[in-house]
Motif scaffolding. Structure first.
Motif, short mmCIF file in Angstrom:
data_model
loop_
_atom_site.label_atom_id
_atom_site.label_comp_id
_atom_site.label_asym_id
_atom_site.label_seq_id
_atom_site.Cartn_x
_atom_site.Cartn_y
_atom_site.Cartn_z
N GLY A 53 0.78 -1.23 0.00
CA GLY A 53 0.00 0.00 0.00
C GLY A 53 0.81 1.27 0.00
O GLY A 53 0.28 2.36 -0.24
N CYS A 54 2.11 1.18 0.29
CA CYS A 54 3.01 2.33 0.20
C CYS A 54 4.35 1.82 -0.33
O CYS A 54 4.71 0.66 -0.12
N PRO A 55 5.10 2.66 -1.04
CA PRO A 55 6.31 2.18 -1.71
C PRO A 55 7.47 1.92 -0.75
O PRO A 55 7.69 2.66 0.20
N TYR A 56 8.22 0.86 -1.05
CA TYR A 56 9.42 0.50 -0.32
C TYR A 56 10.50 0.08 -1.31
O TYR A 56 10.21 -0.47 -2.38
N ILE A 57 11.76 0.34 -0.94
CA ILE A 57 12.89 -0.29 -1.61
C ILE A 57 13.13 -1.62 -0.89
O ILE A 57 13.15 -1.66 0.35
N VAL A 58 13.28 -2.69 -1.65
CA VAL A 58 13.36 -4.01 -1.03
C VAL A 58 14.62 -4.74 -1.49
O VAL A 58 15.13 -4.51 -2.58
N LEU A 59 15.09 -5.62 -0.63
CA LEU A 59 16.19 -6.53 -0.94
C LEU A 59 15.63 -7.94 -0.94
O LEU A 59 15.05 -8.39 0.05
N ASP A 60 15.82 -8.63 -2.06
CA ASP A 60 15.38 -10.02 -2.19
C ASP A 60 16.61 -10.91 -2.36
O ASP A 60 17.52 -10.59 -3.14
N LEU A 61 16.61 -12.04 -1.66
CA LEU A 61 17.68 -13.04 -1.79
C LEU A 61 17.08 -14.35 -2.27
O LEU A 61 16.01 -14.77 -1.80
N TRP A 62 17.79 -15.00 -3.19
CA TRP A 62 17.34 -16.31 -3.66
C TRP A 62 17.75 -17.37 -2.65
O TRP A 62 18.89 -17.43 -2.20
N GLN A 63 16.78 -18.19 -2.26
CA GLN A 63 17.02 -19.25 -1.29
C GLN A 63 17.07 -20.59 -2.03
O GLN A 63 16.06 -21.12 -2.46
#
Length: 203
Positions: free
Chosen positions: A131-141
């Motif tokens: 519902g609101c913008p975020y910068i995100v970090l995704d890691l492959w598991q």
């Protein structure tokens, strides 16, 4: 222990894209090196990369403008690096938003397998799924065969984000790790991570 040194710099100080090894994946005018206006100059850098994506800029499976650096001999498992970069999202004017934050696939930086196939082991993006913008970090598991969202940073236009990523690339969960700072605060720490996706890595 080896002495730390800068192994690669991609700060556009040459005034062009020559520091980046591969041909950019972009439409005409999608990736332009520009001199900083005095009021926007940041961390002593004189140039910046202006990235533009239009509906016509289709590569692979989506709309993108992509600049790629791939080390000549790849990035072997067991190697450790500190990576530093800065990102600015332009401020909206007259109701026009320059950077789309809708959906869940607005990738801004990634460390990918050398063959470019599949999800990257390490990826940064912008999303508004909550519902609101975020910068995100995704890691492959690798253990669960899926991406895991591990960090969220509030998104704001017209502000410089200074990232520092410490990563040890490893196919072994017990040996790889990822640490992330944004500004001074450390926003993520993981001492065990599948950080290479079983292959050499490019950024």
């Amino acid at each position: 222990m080896s002495t730390p040194c800068i192994v690669w710099r991609g700060d556009f100080s040459t005034g062009d894209l020559s520091q980046w090894a591969e041909e950019p994946q972009s439409g005409p005018g999608g990736l332009l090196v520009r001199p900083f206006p005095t009021e926007l100059r940041h961390l002593g850098n004189r140039n910046y990369l202006l990235v533009t994506v239009t509906p016509e800029d289709k590569y692979s499976d989506g709309n993108r403008s992509e600049l790629i650096h791939q080390p000549r001999y790849g990035t072997e498992t067991g190697t450790e690096y500190f990576c530093r970069w800065s990102t600015l999202f332009p401020e909206s004017t007259n109701g026009h938003t320059f950077f789309p934050v809708t959906g869940d696939w607005q990738v801004i930086t990634q460390w990918h397998q050398s063959d470019g196939i599949g999800s990257p082991p390490i990826g940064f993006g912008v999303t508004d799924v909550k519902g609101c913008p975020y910068i995100v970090l995704d890691l492959w598991q690798e253990t669960t065969n899926e991406l895991r969202r591990v960090a969220e940073i509030p998104y704001q236009e017209g502000v410089w984000y200074d990232f520092v990523l410490q990563v040890k690339f490893s196919d072994c969960y017990e040996q790889g790790f990822v640490n992330l700072w944004c500004g001074n605060p450390q926003v993520y720490q993981q001492q065990k991570a599948d950080s290479s996706g079983r292959r050499n890595t490019r950024s």
